[in-house]
Design a protein around this motif. Structure first.
Motif, PDB file in Angstrom:
ATOM      1  N   GLN A 284      43.485  48.602  52.266  1.00 59.63           N
ATOM      2  CA  GLN A 284      43.352  48.660  50.896  1.00 59.63           C
ATOM      3  C   GLN A 284      42.021  48.102  50.373  1.00 59.63           C
ATOM      4  N   LYS A 285      40.974  48.596  49.812  1.00 57.85           N
ATOM      5  CA  LYS A 285      39.784  48.290  49.358  1.00 57.85           C
ATOM      6  C   LYS A 285      39.711  47.942  47.901  1.00 57.85           C
ATOM      7  N   LEU A 286      38.952  46.736  47.572  1.00 57.39           N
ATOM      8  CA  LEU A 286      38.824  46.637  45.906  1.00 57.39           C
ATOM      9  C   LEU A 286      37.384  46.694  45.855  1.00 57.39           C
ATOM     10  N   GLU A 287      37.011  47.026  44.467  1.00 58.16           N
ATOM     11  CA  GLU A 287      35.304  47.208  44.170  1.00 58.16           C
ATOM     12  C   GLU A 287      34.844  45.751  44.348  1.00 58.16           C
ATOM     13  N   SER A 288      33.928  45.307  44.862  1.00 59.15           N
ATOM     14  CA  SER A 288      33.315  44.223  44.816  1.00 59.15           C
ATOM     15  C   SER A 288      32.690  43.824  43.601  1.00 59.15           C
ATOM     16  N   THR A 289      33.071  42.712  42.951  1.00 61.56           N
ATOM     17  CA  THR A 289      32.859  42.325  41.519  1.00 61.56           C
ATOM     18  C   THR A 289      32.129  41.021  41.751  1.00 61.56           C
ATOM     19  N   MET A 290      31.786  40.318  42.793  1.00 61.71           N
ATOM     20  CA  MET A 290      31.115  39.005  42.978  1.00 61.71           C
ATOM     21  C   MET A 290      29.571  39.048  43.181  1.00 61.71           C
ATOM     22  N   SER A 291      28.977  40.172  42.950  1.00 59.17           N
ATOM     23  CA  SER A 291      27.491  40.166  43.515  1.00 59.17           C
ATOM     24  C   SER A 291      26.698  39.391  42.557  1.00 59.17           C
ATOM     25  N   HIS A 292      27.267  39.414  41.293  1.00 60.13           N
ATOM     26  CA  HIS A 292      26.530  38.759  40.125  1.00 60.13           C
ATOM     27  C   HIS A 292      27.041  37.215  40.077  1.00 60.13           C
ATOM     28  N   LEU A 293      28.135  37.003  40.798  1.00 53.37           N
ATOM     29  CA  LEU A 293      28.603  35.606  40.383  1.00 53.37           C
ATOM     30  C   LEU A 293      27.925  34.676  41.212  1.00 53.37           C
ATOM     31  N   LYS A 294      27.605  33.391  40.566  1.00 51.93           N
ATOM     32  CA  LYS A 294      26.850  32.529  41.346  1.00 51.93           C
ATOM     33  C   LYS A 294      27.633  31.130  41.039  1.00 51.93           C
ATOM     34  N   LEU A 295      28.812  31.326  40.469  1.00 56.39           N
ATOM     35  CA  LEU A 295      29.435  29.996  40.080  1.00 56.39           C
ATOM     36  C   LEU A 295      30.442  29.464  41.460  1.00 56.39           C
ATOM     37  N   ARG A 296      30.327  28.304  41.635  1.00 56.68           N
ATOM     38  CA  ARG A 296      31.212  27.903  42.852  1.00 56.68           C
ATOM     39  C   ARG A 296      32.644  28.153  42.819  1.00 56.68           C
ATOM     40  N   GLU A 297      33.263  28.958  43.549  1.00 52.63           N
ATOM     41  CA  GLU A 297      34.646  29.436  43.542  1.00 52.63           C
ATOM     42  C   GLU A 297      35.239  28.323  43.663  1.00 52.63           C
ATOM     43  N   SER A 298      35.346  27.279  44.355  1.00 52.32           N
ATOM     44  CA  SER A 298      36.122  26.241  44.524  1.00 52.32           C
ATOM     45  C   SER A 298      36.489  25.605  43.202  1.00 52.32           C
ATOM     46  N   GLU A 299      35.433  25.476  42.475  1.00 51.08           N
ATOM     47  CA  GLU A 299      35.150  24.707  41.234  1.00 51.08           C
ATOM     48  C   GLU A 299      36.261  25.534  40.207  1.00 51.08           C
ATOM     49  N   ILE A 300      36.309  26.846  40.165  1.00 48.51           N
ATOM     50  CA  ILE A 300      36.840  27.568  39.387  1.00 48.51           C
ATOM     51  C   ILE A 300      38.544  27.727  39.695  1.00 48.51           C
ATOM     52  N   LEU A 301      38.631  27.874  41.092  1.00 47.62           N
ATOM     53  CA  LEU A 301      40.057  27.739  41.531  1.00 47.62           C
ATOM     54  C   LEU A 301      40.643  26.314  41.083  1.00 47.62           C
ATOM     55  N   GLN A 302      39.878  25.195  41.197  1.00 46.27           N
ATOM     56  CA  GLN A 302      40.550  23.936  40.855  1.00 46.27           C
ATOM     57  C   GLN A 302      40.809  23.603  39.547  1.00 46.27           C
ATOM     58  N   TRP A 303      39.807  24.366  38.669  1.00 45.82           N
ATOM     59  CA  TRP A 303      40.158  24.560  37.202  1.00 45.82           C
ATOM     60  C   TRP A 303      41.258  25.044  36.674  1.00 45.82           C
ATOM     61  N   ILE A 304      41.617  26.323  37.577  1.00 46.76           N
ATOM     62  CA  ILE A 304      42.850  27.165  37.297  1.00 46.76           C
ATOM     63  C   ILE A 304      44.017  26.185  37.557  1.00 46.76           C
ATOM     64  N   SER A 305      44.132  25.656  38.772  1.00 46.76           N
ATOM     65  CA  SER A 305      45.381  24.587  39.171  1.00 46.76           C
ATOM     66  C   SER A 305      44.880  23.968  40.638  1.00 46.76           C
ATOM     67  N   GLU A 306      45.537  22.770  40.621  1.00 51.25           N
ATOM     68  CA  GLU A 306      45.293  21.727  41.369  1.00 51.25           C
ATOM     69  C   GLU A 306      46.576  21.595  42.350  1.00 51.25           C
ATOM     70  N   ILE A 307      47.748  22.396  42.236  1.00 51.66           N
ATOM     71  CA  ILE A 307      48.533  22.272  42.877  1.00 51.66           C
ATOM     72  C   ILE A 307      48.566  22.871  44.339  1.00 51.66           C
ATOM     73  N   PRO A 308      48.823  21.919  45.254  1.00 50.22           N
ATOM     74  CA  PRO A 308      48.736  22.414  46.671  1.00 50.22           C
ATOM     75  C   PRO A 308      49.804  23.424  47.397  1.00 50.22           C
ATOM     76  N   TYR A 309      49.932  24.451  46.711  1.00 49.26           N
ATOM     77  CA  TYR A 309      50.883  25.314  47.169  1.00 49.26           C
ATOM     78  C   TYR A 309      51.042  25.931  48.531  1.00 49.26           C
ATOM     79  N   THR A 310      49.917  25.977  49.143  1.00 48.44           N
ATOM     80  CA  THR A 310      50.068  26.274  50.509  1.00 48.44           C
ATOM     81  C   THR A 310      50.404  25.378  51.426  1.00 48.44           C
TER      82      THR A 310
END
Length: 684
Positions: A284-310
């Protein structure tokens, strides 16, 4: 009238009088295909020496004149590669016309998401294309008639807007059966044994039923009653008959494989592996929407949640005993929940200590090895962040927001946009509210064709605000345009059942996990002997067997009770003591906790005080304490004048022994916690 080829096998034999009539009436419609090719298979695998099963089905006397007349309307192209390519385009056109729109239909009591059904049909058409090159070697026109009927009906879908919904459901049921039987013909019908002959008969009966079904659909079209084709009771019965015949074919195929020779089995395995490699290449393929994004993904992910679910899942999954919990994946309720093309929640309810968390981890593991989009969460009353509905939703969003398109990974633009707005306003530290999290979760479910959410221990969510999470999950199922599957485990809490009373559920009974309990008891006894905890490791086979048999009978489907009973026996000093206590072991968690607690209080010296201090710190701390902090805190004393004194930090092994193993050290998180939620509840 067009001249039909005299060589090869005809789909509709002109020798039967009723077929002559049908041919005469539709004289401009080609009813036969010519098969002229040199098989590249060895004689052992050549299945073209006799008429194909589709030819036999088309010539079967049970086909009525009306059914033959209906089938005669179909224009048959003998090039199956072209057929499958045309089918793919037709289905894709139907799916694209409804992309981004709500498209559901009521079918047998469920709200079926039609775009998901269309994608399933597209999936099976693509699979047929994958094996087309192999089929062309020995039968260029294999399955031409049913696929031609397929496309005939799909053209109606494109031409008549109001008919497509009902047509798609019926075709989605048939497509995988045609594909599976094609593979079965390839690999199994060359075997000269009873099982192979039975399989051939089963496939033939199924092919006849499919042709009858297609003919009936075409007849209804002629009568301008196509809207009733897949909703009337008789056609629904036909679909059920086809599914039943499909299950019979699958059983006969299994028997045929079991009776094959070792050499044949190895050859078939290699062929299957080659085919599977090609089939599994469809992702299954999804359209790439990240070509224009330059934000650090780890920073956004940490902002959403810091719970170590894995980490939570890894810890539970690794501690799950191998070969256990598999029974749930075979339960009819679970299999129906996974297979249905409708949003649905499945509730698993059970008593404390019945192994619900390990079952949840098994379900999660079964999804992690598939390309399906998954989000999961393990609730825990001992940790405030893991019993908060808002933080639970945010952790689910964090998992679903991560995309994977080819070699690039990224984040969904919905999430990035919210973060950017916060950043522009200087409010980056402001997290998602409960309402924002709910709305965002619904938006994300509308992006993926299907999403699965697993939540363990719903009963451990904060009781005062748990209703918000329950209502949110209901809202997601009701409003999502695509398929959302939710699996929830819980105790017998009434408020949870009330919110989910309209969904299927499994009530966990002691008999359900008997095999799991037996394996657990055996492993626990063996490890206690190996670690020299039980009678210093010197246990005779007779006593070991007696311990195993009695504990399997007494633990009543409860893993925690079984573990504590083994620990209780480890306190014994001789085999005679063990035998005597086997018949008087506590029968409930409460009874065994009473004995352990009384044993703690009767210890000598400062041991009772240190144990009670440990229990209080673990229960009352706002956040879990590190192991070093707790070991320091439990030895602190306050005298009558209010002065503090300390005898020095306790040691890990010492504290575990003093507390009679009612607490454990979670080395991954470096914190002490209760061995089970029921311990916390007992001490309260």
């Amino acid at each position: 009238m067009k001249t039909l080829p005299q060589s090869g096998t005809e789909l509709l034999s002109p020798d039967l009088s009723k077929q002559k009539a049908a041919t005469a009436k539709y004289s401009d419609t080609p009813l036969a295909i010519e098969v002229e090719c040199e098989p590249t298979f060895s004689p052992a695998t050549n299945i073209t020496s006799s008429p194909s099963l589709w030819n036999k089905a088309a010539n079967d006397p049970s086909l009525s004149l009306q059914e033959l007349e209906a089938l005669a309307k179909i224009g048959i192209d003998t090039n199956i590669i072209k057929i499958s390519s045309d089918l793919e385009k037709d289905v894709q056109d139907i799916v694209n016309k409804k992309k981004g729109k709500e498209w559901k239909i009521k079918f047998l009591g469920d709200d079926i998401v039609l775009r998901h059904v269309g994608l399933k049909i597209l999936h099976w058409v693509n699979r047929f294309k994958e094996v087309g090159d192999i089929i062309m070697q020995f039968d260029p026109g294999h399955a031409a008639l049913p696929w031609a009927g397929f496309r005939f009906l799909l053209k109606i879908c494109l031409a008549e807007e109001e008919t497509k919904d009902t047509i798609l459901i019926g075709l989605e049921k048939i497509a995988p059966l045609i594909n599976r039987c094609t593979v079965y013909e390839l690999f199994y019908l060359h075997m000269d044994n009873t099982a192979s002959h039975n399989l051939e008969k089963s496939i033939l009966r199924l092919y006849i039923a499919i042709l009858k079904f297609l003919a009936k659909a075409i007849q209804r079209l002629k009568e301008n009653r196509i809207k009733a084709v897949f909703t009337t009771e008789d056609i629904s019965n036909d679909l059920r008959d086809i599914e039943d015949l499909g299950r019979t074919v699958a059983v006969d195929a299994d028997v045929t494989e079991a009776q094959s020779t070792r050499m044949g089995f190895e050859r078939l395995q290699k062929l299957l592996e080659d085919v599977h490699l090609r089939l599994d290449a469809i992702e299954q393929k999804l359209e790439s929407t990240m070509s224009h994004l330059k934000l650090r993904e780890s920073e956004i992910l940490q902002w959403i949640s810091e719970i170590p679910y894995t980490e939570h899942h890894t810890h539970i999954s690794k501690s799950r005993l191998g070969g256990t919990t598999d029974w749930l994946l075979k339960r009819e309720e679970y299999r129906n929940w996974r297979a249905i093309s409708a949003s649905k929640l499945l509730l698993l309810r059970g008593t404390p200590g019945a192994g619900k968390t390990y079952i949840a981890s098994s379900v999660i593991d079964s999804f992690l090895i598939t390309p399906e989009k998954l989000a999961y969460f393990y609730c825990n009353r001992a940790e405030p962040s893991r019993r908060d509905p808002r933080k639970i939703l945010c952790t689910l969003i964090q998992q679903l927001a991560q995309t994977d398109s080819g070699e690039d990974t990224g984040l969904l633009p919905h999430v990035v946009d919210i973060y950017k707005k916060r950043e522009r306003k200087g409010q980056k530290s402001t997290q998602l509210s409960l309402v924002e999290a709910q709305d965002l979760l619904v938006q994300i479910t509308d992006i993926y064709p299907q999403i699965t959410i697993c939540i363990d221990a719903m009963d451990e969510v904060d009781n005062d605000i748990r209703i918000h999470l329950l209502m949110c999950l209901n809202h997601v199922i009701q409003t999502s345009k695509n398929v959302v599957k939710i699996f929830v485990t819980t105790r017998m809490d009434v408020d949870i059942l009330n919110q989910f009373e309209n969904f299927p559920r499994i009530e966990l009974q002691p008999d359900d996990n008997v095999s799991d309990i037996n394996k657990f008891v055996l492993a626990k006894v063996q490890s206690s002997i190996k670690d020299r905890l039980l009678l210093h490791g010197d246990v005779s086979n007779e006593v070991k067997k007696e311990i195993y048999n009695i504990l399997c009978q007494r633990c009543k489907g409860n893993f925690q009770l079984a573990a504590l009973q083994v620990s209780f026996l480890c306190e014994m000093q001789s085999e005679s003591d063990v035998k005597r206590n086997l018949t008087t072991l506590p029968d409930t968690l409460k009874d065994i906790y009473n004995e352990l607690y009384n044993g703690i209080l009767t210890q000598k010296g400062s041991a009772p005080r240190i144990a009670l201090n440990a229990f209080r710190w673990i229960q009352c701390s706002k956040e879990p304490l590190s192991s070093e902090t707790l070991l320091d805190a439990v030895t602190v004393e306050v005298d009558t004048t209010g002065e503090f004194s300390q005898t020095g930090p306790a040691r890990v092994k010492q504290l575990l022994t003093i507390c009679h193993n009612l607490i454990i050290l979670d080395e991954k998180l470096n914190t002490f916690r209760f061995a089970h939620l029921s311990v916390d509840e007992y001490l309260e």
